[in-house]
Scaffold this motif. Structure first.
Motif, short mmCIF file in Angstrom:
data_model
loop_
_atom_site.label_atom_id
_atom_site.label_comp_id
_atom_site.label_asym_id
_atom_site.label_seq_id
_atom_site.Cartn_x
_atom_site.Cartn_y
_atom_site.Cartn_z
N LYS A 21 0.79 -1.24 0.02
CA LYS A 21 -0.02 -0.08 0.10
C LYS A 21 0.94 1.28 0.21
CE LYS A 21 -2.33 -0.23 3.70
NZ LYS A 21 -2.26 -1.75 4.23
N THR A 39 -2.29 6.88 6.70
CA THR A 39 -3.02 6.68 8.03
C THR A 39 -2.44 5.59 9.00
OG1 THR A 39 -4.72 5.04 7.47
CG2 THR A 39 -5.23 7.38 7.01
N ALA A 41 0.93 5.46 9.34
CA ALA A 41 1.84 6.34 9.89
C ALA A 41 1.50 7.12 11.01
CB ALA A 41 2.42 7.36 9.01
N PHE A 43 -1.10 6.26 13.08
CA PHE A 43 -1.38 5.30 14.32
C PHE A 43 -0.03 4.84 14.92
CE2 PHE A 43 -5.53 4.78 12.23
CZ PHE A 43 -6.42 4.64 13.33
N ARG A 44 1.11 4.81 13.96
CA ARG A 44 2.35 4.52 14.38
C ARG A 44 2.88 5.50 15.15
NH1 ARG A 44 5.33 0.57 11.71
NH2 ARG A 44 3.96 -0.64 10.04
N ARG A 95 9.05 2.74 12.36
CA ARG A 95 9.03 1.54 11.44
C ARG A 95 9.60 0.32 12.02
NH1 ARG A 95 5.18 2.40 7.74
NH2 ARG A 95 4.96 4.71 7.46
N SER A 104 -0.39 -2.05 16.46
CA SER A 104 -1.71 -3.07 16.29
C SER A 104 -2.68 -3.01 17.51
CB SER A 104 -1.20 -4.58 15.84
OG SER A 104 -2.23 -5.22 15.38
N ARG A 113 -8.68 5.88 17.69
CA ARG A 113 -9.29 5.89 16.46
C ARG A 113 -10.30 7.22 16.10
NH1 ARG A 113 -7.79 1.43 14.02
NH2 ARG A 113 -8.60 2.23 12.17
N GLY A 133 -5.07 2.78 4.31
CA GLY A 133 -5.30 2.35 5.73
C GLY A 133 -5.78 1.00 5.69
N ARG A 134 -6.93 0.87 6.59
CA ARG A 134 -7.57 -0.46 6.79
C ARG A 134 -8.99 -0.04 6.75
NH1 ARG A 134 -2.88 -0.81 7.39
NH2 ARG A 134 -1.49 -2.38 7.98
N ASP A 135 -9.57 1.15 7.34
CA ASP A 135 -10.90 1.48 7.20
C ASP A 135 -11.30 2.62 6.36
OD1 ASP A 135 -9.44 3.18 8.71
OD2 ASP A 135 -10.97 3.33 10.45
N ILE A 136 -10.60 3.01 5.45
CA ILE A 136 -10.77 4.29 4.76
C ILE A 136 -12.17 4.17 4.07
CG2 ILE A 136 -10.12 5.99 3.05
CD1 ILE A 136 -8.03 5.60 5.83
N ARG A 184 -0.46 -9.91 12.89
CA ARG A 184 -1.04 -8.58 12.67
C ARG A 184 -2.52 -8.60 11.75
NH1 ARG A 184 3.23 -4.76 10.46
NH2 ARG A 184 1.75 -3.22 10.83
N ASP A 188 -5.76 -7.18 13.30
CA ASP A 188 -6.52 -5.98 12.59
C ASP A 188 -7.98 -6.33 12.11
OD1 ASP A 188 -4.07 -4.74 12.75
OD2 ASP A 188 -3.21 -4.96 11.09
N ARG A 191 -10.40 -7.07 15.50
CA ARG A 191 -10.73 -6.23 16.65
C ARG A 191 -12.11 -5.64 16.49
NH1 ARG A 191 -6.86 -1.92 13.64
NH2 ARG A 191 -8.33 -1.07 12.25
O1 DC Z 1 0.07 0.27 7.31
P1 DC Z 1 0.79 0.11 8.76
O2 DC Z 1 1.30 -1.11 8.50
O3 DC Z 1 1.66 1.36 8.61
O4 DC Z 1 -0.38 0.14 9.92
C1 DC Z 1 0.40 -0.06 11.08
C2 DC Z 1 -0.74 -0.41 11.88
O5 DC Z 1 -1.99 0.67 12.06
C3 DC Z 1 -1.44 -1.82 11.43
O6 DC Z 1 -1.47 -2.52 12.83
C4 DC Z 1 -2.88 -1.39 11.35
C5 DC Z 1 -3.24 -0.05 11.68
N1 DC Z 1 -3.87 0.69 11.04
C6 DC Z 1 -5.35 0.97 11.39
O7 DC Z 1 -5.63 0.26 12.13
N2 DC Z 1 -6.13 1.77 10.73
C7 DC Z 1 -5.50 2.32 9.61
N3 DC Z 1 -6.41 3.35 8.92
C8 DC Z 1 -4.29 2.23 9.22
C9 DC Z 1 -3.44 1.39 9.82
#
Ligand code: DC
Length: 233
Positions: A21, A39, A41, A43-44, A95, A104, A113, A133-136, A184, A188, A191
């Motif tokens: 991604k 996104t 980054a 959360f990180r 990273r 995570s 969130r 991201g994951r939930d965009i 992970r 992810d 949850r």
């Molecule tokens: O894409 P990444 O590997 O940098 O994401 C890091 C962590 O953040 C991964 O465990 C999932 C979470 N994350 C999330 O929950 N929602 C997002 N929109 C982006 C990342």
């Protein structure tokens, strides 16, 4: 958010860890002249700040306070996108495998969130942006103009992450890295809040066995077609 009042499209790219991604989003944003919002980054960065402050990932009250005092920004430096936290460049510090694992857990907290959801919507409000991201496509921008779900097999994703970490001089094993990616995925997807899920109307892109150029060409042509239908496009 409707297209009215925006100057460009909102493109959502979701998918599991290591599907490519970040690389793809950066290159696609360059091709299209869009702003890239990573996104993960964000959360990180919260996880790094929590780790430095000694805040446990289930301490919601402290996490809320931490987020309130944390200013996250994306800055361009020599054509490369850097992430800053209260002005400090944290691009590399976020990273490490330890911060990946902590992120995570931190990203599962609703309190975190909620803060980042507001920030992401604000950053993207004018359009001409790609958010990854994951939930965009499901939560942050359910009305995004284009949604992609980018995936690849867990072995392929583990192998890519392994090569990335090795190139940075980190001591890791391939098996461990694949296992960490699988763990992970589980966290992810399993949850309670905003789990990793493909939006019903997302375009599936499986990058296993495809070159970066092939993936980019496919995605660019889909966005370009949608641009032609955008008001003023
Ligand atoms: O894409 P990444 O590997 O940098 O994401 C890091 C962590 O953040 C991964 O465990 C999932 C979470 N994350 C999330 O929950 N929602 C997002 N929109 C982006 C990342």
């Amino acid at each position: 958010m409707s297209a009215a009042g925006r100057r460009g499209l909102i493109v959502a790219i979701d998918g599991p860890s290591g599907a490519g991604k970040s690389t793809i989003t950066k290159l696609l944003a360059d091709r299209l002249g869009y702003i890239h919002i990573d996104t993960g980054a964000m959360f990180r960065t919260v996880a790094l700040a929590a780790s430095r402050a000694g805040i446990a990932p289930d301490n919601d009250a402290s996490l809320a306070g931490l987020c309130a005092d944390l200013e996250i920004a994306f800055v361009r430096n020599n054509g490369c996108c850097r992430v800053t936290a209260n002005g400090e460049d944290v691009t590399d510090a976020i990273r490490t495998p330890a911060i990946s694992a902590l992120t995570s857990a931190i990203s599962a907290r609703k309190v975190v969130r909620d803060v980042l959801l507001r920030l992401q919507r604000h950053m993207a409000r004018e359009g001409g942006v790609i958010l990854e991201g994951r939930d965009i496509g499901t939560v942050v921008f359910p009305d995004a103009d284009v949604k992609f779900f980018l995936s690849a097999s867990v072995e392929e994703r583990g192998r890519r992450r392994y090569l990335e970490l090795k190139a940075k001089g980190q001591e890791v094993s391939l098996d461990e890295t694949i296992a960490a990616v699988a763990r992970r995925d589980e966290q992810d997807s399993g949850r309670e809040h905003a789990p990793l899920r493909r939006a019903d109307d997302a375009v599936d892109i499986d990058s296993t066995g495809l070159s970066i150029e092939e993936v980019l060409d496919r995605m660019e042509s889909i966005v370009r077609e949608r641009e032609r239908a955008f008001p003023g496009g």
